[in-house]
Design an enzyme around this catalytic site. Structure first.
Site, mmCIF file in Angstrom:
data_model
loop_
_atom_site.group_PDB
_atom_site.id
_atom_site.type_symbol
_atom_site.label_atom_id
_atom_site.label_comp_id
_atom_site.label_asym_id
_atom_site.label_seq_id
_atom_site.Cartn_x
_atom_site.Cartn_y
_atom_site.Cartn_z
ATOM 1 N N ASP A 91 0.803 -1.227 0.000
ATOM 2 C CA ASP A 91 0.000 0.000 0.000
ATOM 3 C C ASP A 91 0.834 1.274 0.000
ATOM 4 O OD1 ASP A 91 -2.289 -1.601 0.115
ATOM 5 O OD2 ASP A 91 -2.241 -1.665 2.295
ATOM 6 N N LYS A 144 1.958 2.132 -5.074
ATOM 7 C CA LYS A 144 2.482 1.541 -6.317
ATOM 8 C C LYS A 144 1.557 1.804 -7.498
ATOM 9 C CE LYS A 144 2.467 -2.479 -4.322
ATOM 10 N NZ LYS A 144 2.137 -2.076 -2.950
ATOM 11 N N GLY A 150 -4.482 -4.277 -3.796
ATOM 12 C CA GLY A 150 -5.513 -3.257 -3.999
ATOM 13 C C GLY A 150 -4.789 -1.985 -4.375
ATOM 14 N N HIS A 151 -4.866 -1.625 -5.644
ATOM 15 C CA HIS A 151 -4.128 -0.460 -6.129
ATOM 16 C C HIS A 151 -5.121 0.617 -6.553
ATOM 17 C CE1 HIS A 151 -0.681 -3.449 -7.267
ATOM 18 N NE2 HIS A 151 -0.871 -3.355 -5.975
ATOM 19 N N GLN A 202 2.021 -6.062 -3.305
ATOM 20 C CA GLN A 202 2.442 -6.214 -1.906
ATOM 21 C C GLN A 202 3.738 -5.423 -1.660
ATOM 22 O OE1 GLN A 202 1.336 -9.514 -3.525
ATOM 23 N NE2 GLN A 202 -0.557 -8.544 -2.901
HETATM 24 P P1 GDP Z 1 -0.672 0.354 -3.554
HETATM 25 O O1 GDP Z 1 -1.298 -0.899 -3.074
HETATM 26 O O2 GDP Z 1 0.792 0.402 -3.304
HETATM 27 O O3 GDP Z 1 -1.004 0.660 -4.980
HETATM 28 O O4 GDP Z 1 -1.292 1.521 -2.686
HETATM 29 P P2 GDP Z 1 -2.858 1.736 -2.342
HETATM 30 O O5 GDP Z 1 -3.546 2.168 -3.573
HETATM 31 O O6 GDP Z 1 -3.387 0.543 -1.634
HETATM 32 O O7 GDP Z 1 -2.778 2.868 -1.255
HETATM 33 C C1 GDP Z 1 -2.258 4.127 -1.545
HETATM 34 C C2 GDP Z 1 -3.376 5.186 -1.381
HETATM 35 O O8 GDP Z 1 -2.788 6.471 -1.281
HETATM 36 C C3 GDP Z 1 -4.329 5.256 -2.561
HETATM 37 O O9 GDP Z 1 -5.598 5.594 -2.091
HETATM 38 C C4 GDP Z 1 -3.753 6.405 -3.413
HETATM 39 O O10 GDP Z 1 -4.746 7.077 -4.176
HETATM 40 C C5 GDP Z 1 -3.230 7.304 -2.348
HETATM 41 N N1 GDP Z 1 -2.026 8.063 -2.718
HETATM 42 C C6 GDP Z 1 -0.990 7.698 -3.515
HETATM 43 N N2 GDP Z 1 -0.038 8.646 -3.516
HETATM 44 C C7 GDP Z 1 -0.465 9.629 -2.703
HETATM 45 C C8 GDP Z 1 0.095 10.874 -2.256
HETATM 46 O O11 GDP Z 1 1.196 11.248 -2.587
HETATM 47 N N3 GDP Z 1 -0.666 11.603 -1.379
HETATM 48 C C9 GDP Z 1 -1.889 11.211 -0.956
HETATM 49 N N4 GDP Z 1 -2.546 11.997 -0.108
HETATM 50 N N5 GDP Z 1 -2.437 10.054 -1.356
HETATM 51 C C10 GDP Z 1 -1.735 9.263 -2.193
HETATM 52 P P1 IMO Z 2 -0.894 -4.136 -2.247
HETATM 53 O O1 IMO Z 2 -0.439 -4.672 -3.585
HETATM 54 C C1 IMO Z 2 -0.943 -4.604 2.075
HETATM 55 C C2 IMO Z 2 -1.113 -8.705 3.619
HETATM 56 C C3 IMO Z 2 -2.402 -9.134 4.300
HETATM 57 C C4 IMO Z 2 -1.847 -10.109 5.315
HETATM 58 C C5 IMO Z 2 -0.731 -10.798 4.553
HETATM 59 C C6 IMO Z 2 -1.128 -12.125 3.918
HETATM 60 O O2 IMO Z 2 -2.176 -3.395 -2.272
HETATM 61 O O3 IMO Z 2 0.229 -3.385 -1.612
HETATM 62 P P2 IMO Z 2 -2.592 -12.791 1.810
HETATM 63 O O4 IMO Z 2 -4.030 -12.568 1.510
HETATM 64 O O5 IMO Z 2 -1.661 -12.220 0.812
HETATM 65 O O6 IMO Z 2 -2.290 -14.228 2.097
HETATM 66 O O7 IMO Z 2 -2.342 -12.014 3.208
HETATM 67 O O8 IMO Z 2 -0.349 -9.894 3.532
HETATM 68 N N1 IMO Z 2 -1.293 -8.176 2.258
HETATM 69 C C7 IMO Z 2 -1.189 -6.880 1.944
HETATM 70 N N2 IMO Z 2 -1.010 -5.798 2.725
HETATM 71 N N3 IMO Z 2 -1.029 -4.467 0.755
HETATM 72 C C8 IMO Z 2 -1.192 -5.547 -0.047
HETATM 73 O O9 IMO Z 2 -1.170 -5.467 -1.396
HETATM 74 C C9 IMO Z 2 -1.323 -6.825 0.541
HETATM 75 N N4 IMO Z 2 -1.512 -8.067 0.067
HETATM 76 C C10 IMO Z 2 -1.474 -8.889 1.118
HETATM 77 O O10 IMO Z 2 -3.029 -8.035 4.909
HETATM 78 O O11 IMO Z 2 -1.268 -9.420 6.405
HETATM 79 MG MG MG Z 3 -2.865 -1.536 -1.839
#
Ligand code: GDP
Ligand code: IMO
Ligand code: MG
Length: 428
Positions: free
Chosen positions: A13, A16, A40-41, A223
């Site tokens: 999270d 990415k 979850g991106h 991840q």
């Molecule tokens: P990922 O799994 O690495 O793709 O990250 P996620 O999408 O799960 O979580 C990142 C969250 O932060 C998302 O809701 C993005 O829209 C948001 N985000 C990304 N970059 C920034 C930033 O620079 N500032 C803020 N405020 N939000 C951001």
């Molecule tokens: P993105 O790509 C954050 C965590 C789960 C749990 C552990 C194992 O959005 O960064 P799993 O279902 O993979 O067997 O769960 O890994 N986990 C993540 N945490 N971001 C993710 O993906 C994750 N994918 C799995 O919360 O602790």
């Molecule tokens: Mg994510």
């Protein structure tokens, strides 16, 4: 030839999706190499928000070919829903390609993931319950079903019959649940296979040809490093290898194709699920990070645990993946903090610890040692160049560079595409 790996340097999270979307604009091919719909991106384009779990975030670039590599585990239900979701939002999904060697997440994987977590009680991993671990287990146990097997009815029937017998024994005798019906699964999955078929191809060949033709290939990790099955905080990890070297395995191309590695890190740290977290905060600053940063899971909605940025962890990520540059995300979330901290090393029973420990027991005993800097206490969300950033924010960034010995090439100050500060060209 130009291959760039983009991966999470923390516990996932990190943002990415946003960076993949940003660089995806310049890429010819975007390819996912591991994980599944546990990812979850979130990508924000203009006023519109896209949530992607399985399909590479590069799909938003209509010119890019988007590949789900052999190292990914594919839930056909999720895949079809995601294709529909994108099409309904007006996104062209014709550039999607799926590896025939990717493994399929079956209903018994999801059921077993859920039952295993329940059985573990307090010792649960906190998985996403999407069947990721059980699917990878079957792959390594050589009883998995690949996309190529799924789309061949005869092979599918044969493999499903054999595997389901084992799984039903387990479901009934061990978990004391109802058995699953062969015919129902066979029909349902065969129907989905028909819809997926047109996207399926030899993606290793496709990506290799693109690299040979001098195309730009972006390898999108899911991840994060500390969730890596080999190098993460085991057993509180996922069941795949997000680190950069796995990109070659999970796509089926030579390692020499990886020219640069971009580690994505937040300006602080978050973690979903269980497991130790040395810089975790339980105070107002942590609350602020969670609320201002909207730190709630894309997949499960769970509140993410928050804490200060940890350079012990980042140095480890740099080492494991050969990270050549970092992207520092969500700097804007720290705008209102009067003081900001950077963990430089740990202290454990009087000992200075500078490298990330393997033992969770030791990690739990590690006390973070910080440098504390003055905050910048002003809005950075409209800043578009490094020089325009407040001096204290630049000091914060440069201190992280000092302790990680890696340049911060990109700074993000908001979720939108243009809320991005580029310090060095990323994708040559
Ligand atoms: P990922 O799994 O690495 O793709 O990250 P996620 O999408 O799960 O979580 C990142 C969250 O932060 C998302 O809701 C993005 O829209 C948001 N985000 C990304 N970059 C920034 C930033 O620079 N500032 C803020 N405020 N939000 C951001
Ligand atoms: P993105 O790509 C954050 C965590 C789960 C749990 C552990 C194992 O959005 O960064 P799993 O279902 O993979 O067997 O769960 O890994 N986990 C993540 N945490 N971001 C993710 O993906 C994750 N994918 C799995 O919360 O602790
Ligand atoms: Mg994510």
């Amino acid at each position: 030839m130009s291959g760039l790996v983009l991966l999470g340097a923390q516990w996932g999270d990190e943002g990415k999706g946003k960076v993949t979307d940003y660089l995806g604009e310049m890429a010819d091919v975007v390819v996912r190499y591991q994980g599944g719909n546990n990812a979850g991106h979130t990508v924000v384009v203009g006023e519109e928000e896209f949530k992607l779990r399985l399909i590479p975030s590069g799909i938003l670039n209509p010119k890019a070919i988007c590949v789900i590599g052999n190292g990914v585990v594919v839930d056909p239900n999720v895949l079809l829903k995601e294709i529909k979701y994108l099409q309904e939002k007006g996104i062209d999904t014709s550039g999607l390609r799926i590896s025939e060697r990717a493994h399929v997440i079956m209903p018994y994987h999801i059921a077993i993931d859920t039952y295993d977590e329940e059985a573990k009680g307090e010792k649960k991993i906190g998985t996403t319950k999407n069947g990721i671990g059980p699917c990878y287990s079957d792959k390594y146990n050589r009883i998995g079903i690949r996309i190529a097997d799924l789309i061949d009815k005869e092979v599918f029937a044969e493999r499903l019959k054999a595997t389901l017998e084992v799984k039903n024994n387990l479901l009934v005798k061990f978990y004391e649940k109802e058995p699953m019906d062969f015919q129902e699964i066979f029909e349902n999955y065969s129907e989905m296979a028909e819809k997926i078929k047109k996207y399926v191809t030899d993606t290793s060949y496709l990506v290799d040809e693109a690299l040979k033709a001098g195309k730009k290939v972006l390898f999108e990790g899911a991840q994060g490093t500390l969730l890596d099955i080999d190098h993460g905080t085991y057993p509180y990890v996922t069941s795949s290898n997000p680190i950069a070297s796995y990109a070659a395995v999970g796509v089926g191309v030579g390692v020499q194709n990886i020219n640069s590695v971009l580690g994505i890190a937040k300006a602080y740290t978050t973690r979903v699920g269980e497991g130790p977290f040395p810089t975790e905060l339980f105070d107002e600053d942590g609350e602020k990070m969670r609320n201002v940063g909207h730190e709630f899971g894309t997949v499960t909605g769970r509140a993410r645990r928050c804490g200060w940025i940890d350079t012990v962890m980042l140095r480890y990520a740099v080492r494991l993946s050969g990270i050549t540059g970092l992207a520092l995300m969500k700097l804007d979330v720290m705008d209102s903090l009067p003081k900001v901290k950077i963990c430089t090393h740990y202290e454990c029973n009087g000992e200075k610890v500078e490298t990330f420990p393997c033992s969770l027991k030791k990690l739990a005993e590690c006390k973070p040692v910080y440098v504390e800097l003055d905050g910048w206490q002003c809005d950075t969300s409209n800043v578009r160049s490094y020089e325009e950033l407040p001096e204290n924010a630049r000091k914060f960034i440069e201190t992280i560079e000092k302790y990680t010995a890696v340049p911060i090439k990109l700074v993000a100050v908001g979720p939108k595409r243009d809320q991005t500060i580029i310090r060095t060209e990323l994708f040559k």
